[in-house]
Design an enzyme around this catalytic site. Sequence first.
Site, PDB file in Angstrom:
ATOM      1  N   GLY A  37      28.467  33.212  44.677  1.00  0.00           N
ATOM      2  CA  GLY A  37      29.365  32.134  44.318  1.00  0.00           C
ATOM      3  C   GLY A  37      30.689  32.695  43.855  1.00  0.00           C
ATOM      4  O   GLY A  37      30.826  33.900  43.608  1.00  0.00           O
ATOM      5  N   TYR A  38      31.647  31.797  43.713  1.00  0.00           N
ATOM      6  CA  TYR A  38      33.006  32.189  43.364  1.00  0.00           C
ATOM      7  C   TYR A  38      33.476  31.408  42.154  1.00  0.00           C
ATOM      8  O   TYR A  38      33.204  30.213  42.021  1.00  0.00           O
ATOM      9  CB  TYR A  38      33.949  31.971  44.555  1.00  0.00           C
ATOM     10  CG  TYR A  38      33.610  32.916  45.675  1.00  0.00           C
ATOM     11  CD1 TYR A  38      34.232  34.139  45.768  1.00  0.00           C
ATOM     12  CD2 TYR A  38      32.602  32.614  46.592  1.00  0.00           C
ATOM     13  CE1 TYR A  38      33.887  35.047  46.767  1.00  0.00           C
ATOM     14  CE2 TYR A  38      32.256  33.507  47.591  1.00  0.00           C
ATOM     15  CZ  TYR A  38      32.905  34.718  47.674  1.00  0.00           C
ATOM     16  OH  TYR A  38      32.554  35.607  48.643  1.00  0.00           O
ATOM     17  N   ILE A  39      34.176  32.104  41.286  1.00  0.00           N
ATOM     18  CA  ILE A  39      34.803  31.494  40.131  1.00  0.00           C
ATOM     19  C   ILE A  39      36.262  31.298  40.498  1.00  0.00           C
ATOM     20  O   ILE A  39      36.957  32.257  40.878  1.00  0.00           O
ATOM     21  CB  ILE A  39      34.634  32.377  38.874  1.00  0.00           C
ATOM     22  CG1 ILE A  39      33.130  32.549  38.579  1.00  0.00           C
ATOM     23  CG2 ILE A  39      35.367  31.765  37.692  1.00  0.00           C
ATOM     24  CD1 ILE A  39      32.823  33.588  37.514  1.00  0.00           C
TER      25      ILE A  39
END
Length: 165
Positions: free
Chosen positions: A28-30
Site C-alpha cells: 500500500g501507499y501513504i
Amino acid sequence: MSMEIERKFLVNKELWQPPDDGVVYQQGYIYTQNGSTVRVRIAGNLGFLTLKGQTKGITRPEFEYPIPLVDAQEMLQIMCDRPLIEKKRYKIKIRELIWEIDEFFGDNQGLLLAEVELTSENQTISLPPWIDKEVTEDLRYYNSNLVKNPYNNGQWTTHPEQNNP
C-alpha cells in the site's frame, strides 16, 4: 543515496510461463503531495518500508528498510490508501539481469507486468520472448497509480495490451 533505474513492460500472457510458485506481495501507499511515494510492503512473511523520490527519466532515489511484519500489517490496515496492491512476483535471471514479473490480483486482476532494474539509463538489454510492449513512461502502470486508478475500475477505456497486434 540509492538510485533505482527501472524499465517496465507488458507481458504476453500466451508466451509467459511462471518458473515457480512466486511470492505473494501485498503493498500500500501513504499519500504524499510532492511526487514522492511511501510504500509499505509485505513480501511473503517479510515487511518493508520504502521511500521513493521523484522520477527523472527512468531514474529515481529509493530507500528501502526491513520492518517487523506486524508493523507492516498494521500500517497496511490503518495508514495506506485503498485498494491495496495484491500480486504474485516471479523473479527470473536472464544473463546479468533479474526480471521481476508481477501477476496482479484484486482490482488489478489481469495485469501482467515485467520490470528490470538497470545499472544505467542507457544500458542495452535483450528482451525475453514473452515481453510484449514497453510501458516505462506510461504512469498508469506505476504501482502507486494502480491504487488511485486500478486496472479494472472502468476508467481505462481499453487496456493497451489488448490493442497490440
